[in-house]
Design an enzyme around this catalytic site. Structure first.
Site, mmCIF file in Angstrom:
data_model
loop_
_atom_site.group_PDB
_atom_site.id
_atom_site.type_symbol
_atom_site.label_atom_id
_atom_site.label_comp_id
_atom_site.label_asym_id
_atom_site.label_seq_id
_atom_site.Cartn_x
_atom_site.Cartn_y
_atom_site.Cartn_z
ATOM 1 N N SER A 139 61.906 -9.249 -13.427
ATOM 2 C CA SER A 139 61.782 -8.041 -12.625
ATOM 3 C C SER A 139 60.359 -7.937 -12.058
ATOM 4 C CB SER A 139 62.151 -6.823 -13.476
ATOM 5 O OG SER A 139 62.254 -5.648 -12.708
ATOM 6 N N ASP A 149 73.452 -7.897 -10.589
ATOM 7 C CA ASP A 149 72.172 -7.196 -10.429
ATOM 8 C C ASP A 149 72.072 -6.733 -8.982
ATOM 9 O OD1 ASP A 149 69.570 -6.303 -10.273
ATOM 10 O OD2 ASP A 149 68.663 -8.125 -11.092
ATOM 11 N N HIS A 176 70.957 -5.477 -13.738
ATOM 12 C CA HIS A 176 69.560 -5.898 -13.796
ATOM 13 C C HIS A 176 69.083 -6.120 -15.235
ATOM 14 C CE1 HIS A 176 65.525 -6.486 -12.349
ATOM 15 N NE2 HIS A 176 65.052 -5.456 -13.017
#
Length: 381
Positions: free
Chosen positions: A149, A319, A352
């Site tokens: 991320s 995601d 995610h």
């Protein structure tokens, strides 16, 4: 598999000011960090782990209070990032609220907490601070930089800002910049915080209060975006808080559905440990990251600086906040520059958050990549 066991945070102070991308300067500052494994004699087996929004330097192992590192399932003896072979460094970035100098610390110019006056920091600023820490640890070149991320953005920035100091880059569930929709989510979360009556323009410390309502809403918004629709449906569906067979109370304010209860629980927990000013700083750093901007919007031109590095990109099909298409943009930019790049797109249902979870295929890809680094002694093939 074994854990690295009990770990204790370490702290390193820097007297030399840190120039920031904004033009401001962060004066003397301290970084919190942890290390796992042993640095070899050649100092060639160091791997830096970069954290995402609400994480910290506590990557693996257990603290005295029982808290477990946020990537403990990936980092440790015999794990994909094997601490029997690699010297792993977890670092907390400036502006955070987990030990490194941030808004809650004293501004030397005023003698009061920085609060909203803490300078705006970017991904590039964090990478520069990390590079100083790595140097202070006596490491000239990292075998790899890895992150998921926002941490993946930092890993990418290492290859652009300090390419000669990193041999391999692992970027998981990340993007070359935020979409307008992602910036919008961040802005709604920030507005929830700054409009909380207890925010006091960011100087709430002096009032002895915390803008918990705003932090709760910000976390709830974020948490929705971290999960896929399928994961949310499988975990909660339309189940009522009172359980199967319960009747709706037909209230506009009561917590009736399990998903409502879950989000409120996550929001309450977050508001008790995270700093509001840190949340504003870190989400802005996310918004500002855009290495192509300095190259007329051409991502391929930006990654020309990374030639000679070896990359692994990993994405997850569900995601929707950092979709596989964004990782493929990075892969294309690398291929355009004839840079060695591997790409894995994992069909996982978790959204995610998948980059934090156990998935045999994902961990298998990570293990194979780090095994490859170890076979060549951390050097570029």
């Amino acid at each position: 598999m074994a854990s690295v066991g009990l770990v204790t945070p370490q702290f390193m102070s820097f007297s030399e000011p840190l120039p920031l991308k904004s033009g401001a300067v962060l004066p003397a500052y301290t970084l919190a960090y942890e290390t796992y494994g042993t640095l070899n004699a050649e100092r060639s087996n160091a791997v830096l782990v970069c954290h995402a929004l609400n994480a910290s330097h506590h990557v693996a192992g257990t603290h005295a209070d029982g808290s477990v590192g946020w990537w403990d399932n990936l980092v440790g003896p015999g794990k994909p990032l094997d601490t029997n072979r690699f010297f792993v460094i977890g670092v907390n970035n400036p502006g955070s609220c987990f030990g490194s100098t941030g808004p809650m610390h004293t501004n030397p110019a005023t003698g009061r907490p920085w609060g909203a006056d803490f300078p705006v920091v970017t991904v590039e600023d964090w990478v520069d601070a990390q590079a100083r820490l790595v140097s202070a640890l006596g490491i000239e070149t990292l075998a790899a930089v890895v992150g998921g991320s926002l941490g993946g953005m930092q890993a990418l920035a290492w290859s652009l800002r300090h390419p000669a100091r990193v041999r391999h880059v692992v970027a998981v569930a990340t993007a070359p910049n935020l979409s307008a929709q992602n910036i919008a989510f961040n802005e709604v979360a920030r507005r929830a915080i700054v409009t909380d009556p207890e925010f006091h323009g960011g100087h709430f410390y002096a009032h002895g209060v915390v803008p918990q309502r705003g932090l709760r809403v910000a976390r709830m918004i974020g948490h929705i975006t971290y999960l896929s629709d399928d994961a949310m449906e499988a975990k909660f569906g339309r189940e009522l808080k009172a359980g199967p067979g319960a009747a709706l109370g037909y209230s506009t304010q009561a917590v009736e559905f399990q998903i409502e209860s879950y989000l409120r629980h996550q929001g309450d927990k977050f508001s008790n440990y995270f700093d509001a000013n840190t949340y504003l700083l870190i989400t802005r750093a996310l918004d500002y990251f855009d290495p192509a901007a300095e190259h007329g919007g051409h991502l391929s031109k930006a990654f020309a600086a990374a030639c000679g590095r070896r990359f692994l990109l990993v994405s997850f099909t569900t995601d929707w906040r950092f979709s596989p298409a964004r990782s493929r943009e990075i892969v294309k930019a690398l291929v355009d520059n004839r840079i060695d790049a591997s790409y894995a797109e994992i069909d996982a249902p978790h959204g995610h958050d998948a980059f934090l979870l156990d998935d045999a295929r994902y961990h298998g890809v990570m293990r194979a990549f780090f095994d490859g680094i170890d076979r060549v002694g951390g050097s570029t093939p």
